[in-house]
Write a protein that holds these residues in place. Structure first.
Motif: not given
Length: 163
Positions: A81-87, A146-163
């Motif tokens: 399932t697609a997860l929206p991300l914003t930068l 562009g030499g910008l400071t990169n953001p902290a990584s995003l940790s995502v807990t992924v659950g199993a797809a419904a069957t």
């Protein structure tokens, strides 16, 4: 003859300065120029430029270049399932066009676009989606050109797809 590569740039102070007895803050826009971007020209000591075709940074205004950007998204998702991300760049956007590359550290998921681009002097958020492949924890990271400071990584807990 018109140079089709020419565009308008705002010239701004890179550090606070005093001009003709008047204190000006870093970012103060001192001039606007039309330049082709390739011929020899420099904005002068203590100054820099940012592309400004829309006149967003008028003389006497302030341009505050981005030093970093944010990566935002939910901390949980479902496999398949697609997860929206914003930068989003901070301040008034980067001084130069900047490409951000996204990674899931080899977890096998897919991004709707693996790169996004921030325009020079533009602080518009960019959105993508990430579709995780399998249950587990995924770390999404971003790096830029562009030499910008990169953001902290995003940790995502992924659950199993419904069957």
């Amino acid at each position: 003859m018109t140079d089709t590569n020419a565009q308008v740039y705002a010239v701004y102070l890179t550090a606070a300065a005093t001009e003709a007895g008047v204190a000006r803050p870093a970012g103060y826009v001192t001039n606007r120029v039309v330049w082709d971007g390739t011929s020899a020209w420099t904005p002068g000591s203590g100054s820099a430029i940012v592309a400004d075709p829309d006149g967003q940074f008028p003389i006497g205004g302030t341009y505050t270049p981005s030093t970093g950007y944010a990566l935002a998204g939910a901390s949980s998702a479902t496999a398949g399932t697609a997860l929206p991300l914003t930068l989003t760049p901070d301040h008034d956007g980067p001084a130069t066009k900047t490409t951000v590359t996204l990674s899931d550290g080899g977890a096998g998921g897919t991004f709707s676009a693996s790169t996004v681009t921030f325009g020079a002097g533009v602080n518009t958020a960019q959105g993508v989606t990430y579709t995780p492949k399998a249950a587990g924890t995924v770390t999404i990271s971003a790096t830029n050109t562009g030499g910008l400071t990169n953001p902290a990584s995003l940790s995502v807990t992924v659950g199993a797809a419904a069957t």
